[in-house]
Each structure stands twice: as structure tokens, then as C-alpha cells.
Design an enzyme around this catalytic site. Sequence first.
Site, PDB file in Angstrom:
ATOM      1  N   GLU A 119     -25.862  14.143  -3.173  1.00  0.00           N
ATOM      2  CA  GLU A 119     -27.304  14.285  -2.950  1.00  0.00           C
ATOM      3  C   GLU A 119     -28.118  13.499  -3.985  1.00  0.00           C
ATOM      4  N   TYR A 165      -8.716  -3.876 -11.452  1.00  0.00           N
ATOM      5  CA  TYR A 165      -8.320  -2.696 -10.671  1.00  0.00           C
ATOM      6  C   TYR A 165      -6.981  -2.093 -11.136  1.00  0.00           C
ATOM      7  N   CYS A 223       0.829  -1.211   0.000  1.00  0.00           N
ATOM      8  CA  CYS A 223       0.000   0.000   0.000  1.00  0.00           C
ATOM      9  C   CYS A 223       0.865   1.263   0.000  1.00  0.00           C
ATOM     10  N   LYS A 258      -0.316   5.359  -6.094  1.00  0.00           N
ATOM     11  CA  LYS A 258      -1.410   5.352  -7.072  1.00  0.00           C
ATOM     12  C   LYS A 258      -2.323   6.552  -6.888  1.00  0.00           C
ATOM     13  N   CYS A 278      -1.656   1.715  -2.975  1.00  0.00           N
ATOM     14  CA  CYS A 278      -2.642   2.779  -2.743  1.00  0.00           C
ATOM     15  C   CYS A 278      -2.044   4.192  -2.762  1.00  0.00           C
ATOM     16  N   HIS A 303     -27.119  20.332  -0.803  1.00  0.00           N
ATOM     17  CA  HIS A 303     -27.138  20.933  -2.135  1.00  0.00           C
ATOM     18  C   HIS A 303     -26.096  22.035  -2.243  1.00  0.00           C
ATOM     19  N   GLU A 305      -6.647   1.301 -13.344  1.00  0.00           N
ATOM     20  CA  GLU A 305      -6.172   2.487 -12.621  1.00  0.00           C
ATOM     21  C   GLU A 305      -4.868   3.013 -13.237  1.00  0.00           C
TER      22      GLU A 305
HETATM   23  P1  FAD Z   1       1.487  -6.135   2.011  1.00  0.00           P
HETATM   24  O1  FAD Z   1       1.134  -4.719   2.216  1.00  0.00           O
HETATM   25  O2  FAD Z   1       1.794  -6.554   0.628  1.00  0.00           O
HETATM   26  O3  FAD Z   1       2.748  -6.420   2.949  1.00  0.00           O
HETATM   27  C1  FAD Z   1       3.422  -7.647   2.974  1.00  0.00           C
HETATM   28  C2  FAD Z   1       4.882  -7.401   3.329  1.00  0.00           C
HETATM   29  O4  FAD Z   1       5.504  -8.633   3.673  1.00  0.00           O
HETATM   30  C3  FAD Z   1       5.672  -6.838   2.160  1.00  0.00           C
HETATM   31  O5  FAD Z   1       6.512  -5.794   2.591  1.00  0.00           O
HETATM   32  C4  FAD Z   1       6.521  -8.042   1.706  1.00  0.00           C
HETATM   33  O6  FAD Z   1       7.695  -7.670   1.044  1.00  0.00           O
HETATM   34  C5  FAD Z   1       6.774  -8.711   3.042  1.00  0.00           C
HETATM   35  N1  FAD Z   1       7.157 -10.123   2.950  1.00  0.00           N
HETATM   36  C6  FAD Z   1       6.725 -11.055   2.077  1.00  0.00           C
HETATM   37  N2  FAD Z   1       7.264 -12.247   2.370  1.00  0.00           N
HETATM   38  C7  FAD Z   1       8.057 -12.066   3.460  1.00  0.00           C
HETATM   39  C8  FAD Z   1       8.870 -12.933   4.247  1.00  0.00           C
HETATM   40  N3  FAD Z   1       8.978 -14.237   3.981  1.00  0.00           N
HETATM   41  N4  FAD Z   1       9.552 -12.406   5.288  1.00  0.00           N
HETATM   42  C9  FAD Z   1       9.467 -11.079   5.596  1.00  0.00           C
HETATM   43  N5  FAD Z   1       8.693 -10.222   4.876  1.00  0.00           N
HETATM   44  C10 FAD Z   1       7.994 -10.709   3.830  1.00  0.00           C
HETATM   45  N6  FAD Z   1      -6.031  -1.258  -1.425  1.00  0.00           N
HETATM   46  C11 FAD Z   1      -6.877  -0.295  -1.008  1.00  0.00           C
HETATM   47  O7  FAD Z   1      -7.546  -0.468   0.017  1.00  0.00           O
HETATM   48  N7  FAD Z   1      -7.018   0.877  -1.694  1.00  0.00           N
HETATM   49  C12 FAD Z   1      -6.306   1.141  -2.808  1.00  0.00           C
HETATM   50  O8  FAD Z   1      -6.463   2.206  -3.409  1.00  0.00           O
HETATM   51  C13 FAD Z   1      -5.389   0.154  -3.260  1.00  0.00           C
HETATM   52  N8  FAD Z   1      -4.643   0.389  -4.352  1.00  0.00           N
HETATM   53  C14 FAD Z   1      -3.744  -0.553  -4.753  1.00  0.00           C
HETATM   54  C15 FAD Z   1      -2.980  -0.288  -5.889  1.00  0.00           C
HETATM   55  C16 FAD Z   1      -2.077  -1.218  -6.344  1.00  0.00           C
HETATM   56  C17 FAD Z   1      -1.253  -0.921  -7.564  1.00  0.00           C
HETATM   57  C18 FAD Z   1      -1.932  -2.448  -5.647  1.00  0.00           C
HETATM   58  C19 FAD Z   1      -0.944  -3.460  -6.128  1.00  0.00           C
HETATM   59  C20 FAD Z   1      -2.684  -2.721  -4.522  1.00  0.00           C
HETATM   60  C21 FAD Z   1      -3.605  -1.775  -4.062  1.00  0.00           C
HETATM   61  N9  FAD Z   1      -4.390  -2.004  -2.947  1.00  0.00           N
HETATM   62  C22 FAD Z   1      -5.286  -1.054  -2.528  1.00  0.00           C
HETATM   63  C23 FAD Z   1      -4.304  -3.270  -2.184  1.00  0.00           C
HETATM   64  C24 FAD Z   1      -3.451  -3.094  -0.912  1.00  0.00           C
HETATM   65  O9  FAD Z   1      -2.205  -2.522  -1.243  1.00  0.00           O
HETATM   66  C25 FAD Z   1      -3.248  -4.445  -0.248  1.00  0.00           C
HETATM   67  O10 FAD Z   1      -4.511  -5.042  -0.028  1.00  0.00           O
HETATM   68  C26 FAD Z   1      -2.533  -4.325   1.090  1.00  0.00           C
HETATM   69  O11 FAD Z   1      -1.283  -3.715   0.946  1.00  0.00           O
HETATM   70  C27 FAD Z   1      -2.357  -5.725   1.711  1.00  0.00           C
HETATM   71  O12 FAD Z   1      -1.661  -5.628   2.918  1.00  0.00           O
HETATM   72  P2  FAD Z   1      -0.881  -6.902   3.492  1.00  0.00           P
HETATM   73  O13 FAD Z   1      -0.431  -6.501   4.854  1.00  0.00           O
HETATM   74  O14 FAD Z   1      -1.699  -8.102   3.353  1.00  0.00           O
HETATM   75  O15 FAD Z   1       0.371  -7.113   2.531  1.00  0.00           O
HETATM   76  P1  NDP Z   2      -7.231  -9.116 -10.434  1.00  0.00           P
HETATM   77  O1  NDP Z   2      -6.959 -10.508 -10.041  1.00  0.00           O
HETATM   78  O2  NDP Z   2      -8.383  -8.413  -9.840  1.00  0.00           O
HETATM   79  O3  NDP Z   2      -7.398  -9.040 -12.030  1.00  0.00           O
HETATM   80  C1  NDP Z   2      -6.505  -9.629 -12.898  1.00  0.00           C
HETATM   81  C2  NDP Z   2      -6.783  -9.146 -14.317  1.00  0.00           C
HETATM   82  O4  NDP Z   2      -5.809  -9.688 -15.188  1.00  0.00           O
HETATM   83  C3  NDP Z   2      -8.134  -9.594 -14.829  1.00  0.00           C
HETATM   84  O5  NDP Z   2      -8.651  -8.590 -15.660  1.00  0.00           O
HETATM   85  C4  NDP Z   2      -7.773 -10.848 -15.629  1.00  0.00           C
HETATM   86  O6  NDP Z   2      -8.678 -11.135 -16.679  1.00  0.00           O
HETATM   87  C5  NDP Z   2      -6.444 -10.446 -16.219  1.00  0.00           C
HETATM   88  N1  NDP Z   2      -5.607 -11.594 -16.553  1.00  0.00           N
HETATM   89  C6  NDP Z   2      -5.293 -12.645 -15.778  1.00  0.00           C
HETATM   90  N2  NDP Z   2      -4.479 -13.483 -16.435  1.00  0.00           N
HETATM   91  C7  NDP Z   2      -4.272 -12.959 -17.662  1.00  0.00           C
HETATM   92  C8  NDP Z   2      -3.528 -13.363 -18.793  1.00  0.00           C
HETATM   93  N3  NDP Z   2      -2.834 -14.497 -18.789  1.00  0.00           N
HETATM   94  N4  NDP Z   2      -3.529 -12.580 -19.890  1.00  0.00           N
HETATM   95  C9  NDP Z   2      -4.236 -11.424 -19.906  1.00  0.00           C
HETATM   96  N5  NDP Z   2      -4.978 -10.983 -18.855  1.00  0.00           N
HETATM   97  C10 NDP Z   2      -4.984 -11.749 -17.748  1.00  0.00           C
HETATM   98  O7  NDP Z   2      -5.862  -8.367 -10.151  1.00  0.00           O
HETATM   99  P2  NDP Z   2      -5.397  -6.898  -9.903  1.00  0.00           P
HETATM  100  O8  NDP Z   2      -3.932  -7.034  -9.884  1.00  0.00           O
HETATM  101  O9  NDP Z   2      -5.994  -5.899 -10.811  1.00  0.00           O
HETATM  102  O10 NDP Z   2      -5.894  -6.562  -8.419  1.00  0.00           O
HETATM  103  C11 NDP Z   2      -5.522  -7.368  -7.316  1.00  0.00           C
HETATM  104  C12 NDP Z   2      -6.199  -6.880  -6.076  1.00  0.00           C
HETATM  105  O11 NDP Z   2      -5.564  -5.690  -5.613  1.00  0.00           O
HETATM  106  C13 NDP Z   2      -7.652  -6.486  -6.284  1.00  0.00           C
HETATM  107  O12 NDP Z   2      -8.496  -7.585  -6.109  1.00  0.00           O
HETATM  108  C14 NDP Z   2      -7.874  -5.438  -5.224  1.00  0.00           C
HETATM  109  O13 NDP Z   2      -8.383  -6.032  -4.064  1.00  0.00           O
HETATM  110  C15 NDP Z   2      -6.502  -4.860  -4.960  1.00  0.00           C
HETATM  111  N6  NDP Z   2      -6.452  -3.494  -5.512  1.00  0.00           N
HETATM  112  C16 NDP Z   2      -7.275  -2.539  -4.981  1.00  0.00           C
HETATM  113  C17 NDP Z   2      -7.322  -1.279  -5.509  1.00  0.00           C
HETATM  114  C18 NDP Z   2      -8.249  -0.271  -4.936  1.00  0.00           C
HETATM  115  O14 NDP Z   2      -8.753  -0.476  -3.851  1.00  0.00           O
HETATM  116  N7  NDP Z   2      -8.527   0.822  -5.631  1.00  0.00           N
HETATM  117  C19 NDP Z   2      -6.486  -0.907  -6.647  1.00  0.00           C
HETATM  118  C20 NDP Z   2      -5.655  -1.971  -7.130  1.00  0.00           C
HETATM  119  C21 NDP Z   2      -5.652  -3.214  -6.570  1.00  0.00           C
HETATM  120  P3  NDP Z   2      -9.945 -12.129 -16.456  1.00  0.00           P
HETATM  121  O15 NDP Z   2     -11.010 -11.299 -15.814  1.00  0.00           O
HETATM  122  O16 NDP Z   2     -10.253 -12.564 -17.826  1.00  0.00           O
HETATM  123  O17 NDP Z   2      -9.480 -13.245 -15.560  1.00  0.00           O
END
Ligand code: FAD
Ligand code: NDP
Length: 512
Positions: A492, A221, A78, A86, A83, A487, A225
Site C-alpha cells: 500500500e 545478481y 533455472c 536459489k 532460480c 491495509h 544473492e
Molecule cells: P538454460 O535454462 O540454461 O538451458 C539451456 C540448456 O541447454 C542447459 O540444460 C544446457 O546444459 C543445455 N545445452 C547447452 N548446450 C547444449 C548442446 N550443445 N546440446 C544440448 N544441450 C545443450 N531467472 C529468473 O527469472 N529468476 C530468478 O530468480 C533467477 N535466478 C537465477 C539464479 C542463478 C544462480 C542463475 C545462474 C540464473 C538465474 N536466473 C533467474 C536466470 C535463469 O535461470 C535463466 O535466464 C534461464 O534458465 C534461461 O533459460 P534458457 O532456456 O535460455 O537456458
Molecule cells: P552479470 O553479468 O550481471 O554481472 C557480473 C558481475 O561480475 C558484475 O558485478 C561484474 O562487475 C563482475 N565481474 C565481471 N568480471 C569480473 C572480473 N574479472 N573480476 C571481478 N568481477 C568481475 O552476471 P550474473 O552472473 O550476476 O547474472 C547473469 C544473469 O543471470 C543476470 O543478468 C540475470 O538476468 C540472471 N539472474 C537473474 C536472477 C534473478 O532474476 N533474481 C538471479 C541471478 C541471475 P562490473 O559491473 O564491474 O562489470
Amino acid sequence: MRYRGGLLYKTVWPSAFTRRLESRCYSSGGKYDLVVIGGGSGGLACAKEAADLGKKVAVLDYVDPSTQGTQWGLGGTCVNVGCIPKKLMHQSCIVGHHLRGSQAYGWNSVKADNTSHDWSVLVENVGNYIKSLNFGHRAALIDKNVDYIKAKGRLLNSHTVMTVKGKQRETLHADNIVIATGKRPRMLHEVEGMSEHAITSDDLFWMTKKPGKTLVVGGSYVALECAGILTGLGYDTSVMLRSIPLRGFDQQMARLVLEHMSINGTTVIEQATPQHVSRKADGRLCVSWQDAEDVYDTILVAVGRESRLVDTGVEELGVQLDNRSGCILGGFEGEAERTSVNNIYAIGDVLHGQPELTPVAVKAGKLLARRLFSASSLQMDYNLVPTTVFTPMEYSCVGLTEEDALAHHGTEAIEVHHAYYKPLEYALPEMSHQQCYIKVISMRKAPRLVLGIHHTGPNSGEIMQGFAVALRMGLTLSTLQSTIGIHPTTAEELVKLQITKRSGIDPHVTGC
Ligand code: FAD
Ligand code: NDP
């Protein structure tokens, strides 16, 4: 490609101070009430809560470099590659949008055709802000006497964690272990040339070189995004979907999001998958798919995320994983975060089948710590989790999709109220509002419980947060409709909904 996230990271804090923090953080070994593996949203929240309850806690966090070598600091996805960067980049697009329209509001300083964007300034400022958050997380752990160990965690048995950093090894004894290791982007290794040349979201926000013409592969997502951001910053951007957009979301809403992106300059390539990538003599990347090919500066693969539990010892210990997702199965003894092995828990993205969102990981981590170390028995409720897709036209929702409501209750049992509306923000200058839409799904029978709310429009995330509270409290359609609006706002429009889909009446609302 030259990605220097790691380099940038190392230069920001005075090195002597950083070393002092490191040595303070490495001071411990021995016995803990709780060892958390993974210092992301969930892990940090859980560790800090346990420490607040007086427990001795260690957090292990280690980041494997991305396929392009990008690395970052404490805080997880995040903070570093999710997050936060982004949303800041999304905000940069909104600022640009306002700048270009500012003359209509009487501002003379910026000519609509004279705005330009400097990628490197944005990346540097976003990066510096992230580093301040990394630092804040480390300081908070020190403040709470949590031992932060910058090393990989590996389970040796259900009470012993080995820390691995290069050749250094240390063992920690833990009464309880929480696995919060999150997920990482999946790469399309099966497509020739892809893993060598493409980036993922782990690289995008740290790229020092501007992306240029970009192909984003994926339709959910992350893909939408990122494609929205790149388009908004002025890059020629295409998004390639193999099937539907935003799987799992209400498909009428998902289509509006995609339509808006297309109208606003993103090229949408549907029903396609990349087949081959090669680098041309001029350094650009040639991508071929079904019956076409094109040349790009950057390819961003956003096809989902995978847990990386190999080498963590979880399977060897008998922690059950889901066969398809590879994530940890919870739900043992009626507790969502309890794994198949006693005193080992999983939270956040690595836990199978729960929403992968920061507030979910945080709440689950805090509640788990309270159950483990205080008299609390409060379980995490994974239902009715609101979310926002931060595409150029934001889309927020809470509750059921129309498809799910129909499948669960049948056409006759549910009512869908809806409206297309024009935000006042889109009046000067006149902006495209065709995809600003609201949908509320409720039961038809009294008390007409609201099942789902969907909204596209400006500030959608801010709007939905409050409605999510109402839904949790058992919002009914009559309560919604008897609420007085504020408003003039776009929120609203939600309390003004009167038109049902069933009626067939034109849902375009006008005026007050
Ligand atoms: P993480 O935050 O991924 O933390 C896991 C940590 O563990 C990492 O630092 C990793 O390197 C470390 N780790 C892994 N394996 C080991 C190990 N063996 N030993 C020690 N450390 C290790 N969510 C939202 O709510 N709003 C958003 O707008 C949003 N936008 C997103 C945009 C993108 C591009 C992405 C990819 C995700 C987004 N998410 C968003 C999802 C959100 O980031 C994740 O749901 C959240 O970070 C999950 O938290 P976590 O603690 O499970 O894991
Ligand atoms: P998702 O698993 O939600 O989506 C994966 C996408 O990749 C789908 O559109 C899927 O298509 C496509 N895909 C999978 N395999 C292939 C392939 N071989 N070739 C082409 N396309 C493929 O993953 P995201 O990484 O987008 O998001 C992961 C999670 O991160 C989300 O579920 C969300 O919880 C979190 N997140 C939250 C955000 C927020 O809160 N704003 C922002 C970003 C991430 P198909 O549908 O056909 O399987």
C-alpha cells in the site's frame, strides 16, 4: 573438493523405471518439424507448445559438468542451478530470520540464540525437490510425444542436427531448429589458482560439504544473492566487488541492497579483484587481492555468464554472433529470435541483448512456436520486464531506472516520488528497516505516465508482479495515487506516495 551432485542425482529414482524412461525417450530418429537444442526454460516451453500444436518435436539436452564436476538433470539452469534452488535457500534464510524473532510473537519453543542450521539437510531436500522437477519435465515430454534425447546437439547444416553422446552419433532432419543452449558461469581462469580451487553457482546448491567461511567474487545478481544466502544461513561471508553493485540497476536502490547486506553481516570488499589463490596445508584457501589477503573455506566466483557455442556448429553455419558477448544475434527480418540463417532461431539466455530471465525465455519460446506452427504473428515484447533480486532485502523493479529516465527525458521532464517506510513485519521484533524504500518515476506533464517503479522490502517480488501489469497498461501517476491501498500491507505504500524528490521533504513515512 568433493561435489557429488551427479551421484545424488543417480540414486533418487528407481533405476529400472529410469531406464524405461530413457529407452522411451531414445526411441526416435528421423524427421522433425522442430528440433530444439537445449532443454532449459526456453527450450522446453518452445518444444511443448509446438507439440501441443500437433508437431513432431525433439529436444536435445546435455549438461557439461562444472569445473568442479557437478552435473544435473533435465530442465536447465533455472531448475537445477538457478532460480529454484536459489529461492529455496533464500526462503531458508527467511525461515531462520523468523525463527530467531519468534519469541517476540510469544513463541517459547525457540530461543533466539539457540537456532542452528544444518546445511546437509537443506541441500538434500533442495536436491530431492529438483530431482522431482527433472522427473516432471521428462514425464511432460513423454506425455506430449516430444522425443527427449540426452545428447549434445551440433548443427551440420540448416536442416540437420547431429546428436553426440560419447561415441554415439545420430542425425536428425529438422524443418526448423531452435537454439536454446543458455549460458554457464564464467570462471576467472586468469587468476592463478582460481579455476582449480573455486566453485561457481553451478556447484553451490549441490555442495554436500558445508561452505564455511566464504568469499564471493562479483557484484551482480548471482554474487549478491549467493552472498546473502550464505550470510543468512550463518556463514562468515564476504563479497568482493571490482566496481559498482548491480550494474544496470538503479544505483540508489543497488546501494540500499548492499548497505542492508553489510548491516546484516556480509563483509563488503569494494574496488578489489582477487589476484592469487593457493591452498594451505590445512586445506583452507588463501586469497590475495590489491593490498590484503585472507583465508577462506570456499571461494565462489560469480563474475557473469558466457554462452558456450563452440562445437555446436553455429558459427560454421554462418549464424552471426555478437563479438563481445559471444551470444547469437537475432532480429533478422524484424523478428527478435530469428538468426541470420533461415529457419534457425535462438531464444533465452543465448540470444544476445535480451533480459536473461526464465519467464522471458519461456514466453519467447511459446510465442515462437505459435508463430512457426499456427496462424499467430504475435512477437515477444522484451520491454517492461519486471525482475527481483532475491537478496536478504529483496529488490524489485520494472521500467526505467532513475539514471535512464534522466538520460532519456532530462531533469525537468521527470518526477520522482519516493518514501522510506517501515513494514509492520519489522515491528515485532524491531528490525532494521532503514533500507525499505520505494521510488516511482513518472513524466511531469499530463498524463504523467509512470516510467519506472522500484521497491525494496519484504516480499518485494510478490508486490512488483501486479504493478508490472499496471505499467504495461500505461499506468499514470494519478491512477496510482487514486488507487485505494490494502491495509496493513507494505504494497500500500506504493499507492500512498506523495513526496517528490524535487520538494526536498523528508521522505520517511510514519503511521497510517
Ligand atoms: P538454460 O535454462 O540454461 O538451458 C539451456 C540448456 O541447454 C542447459 O540444460 C544446457 O546444459 C543445455 N545445452 C547447452 N548446450 C547444449 C548442446 N550443445 N546440446 C544440448 N544441450 C545443450 N531467472 C529468473 O527469472 N529468476 C530468478 O530468480 C533467477 N535466478 C537465477 C539464479 C542463478 C544462480 C542463475 C545462474 C540464473 C538465474 N536466473 C533467474 C536466470 C535463469 O535461470 C535463466 O535466464 C534461464 O534458465 C534461461 O533459460 P534458457 O532456456 O535460455 O537456458
Ligand atoms: P552479470 O553479468 O550481471 O554481472 C557480473 C558481475 O561480475 C558484475 O558485478 C561484474 O562487475 C563482475 N565481474 C565481471 N568480471 C569480473 C572480473 N574479472 N573480476 C571481478 N568481477 C568481475 O552476471 P550474473 O552472473 O550476476 O547474472 C547473469 C544473469 O543471470 C543476470 O543478468 C540475470 O538476468 C540472471 N539472474 C537473474 C536472477 C534473478 O532474476 N533474481 C538471479 C541471478 C541471475 P562490473 O559491473 O564491474 O562489470
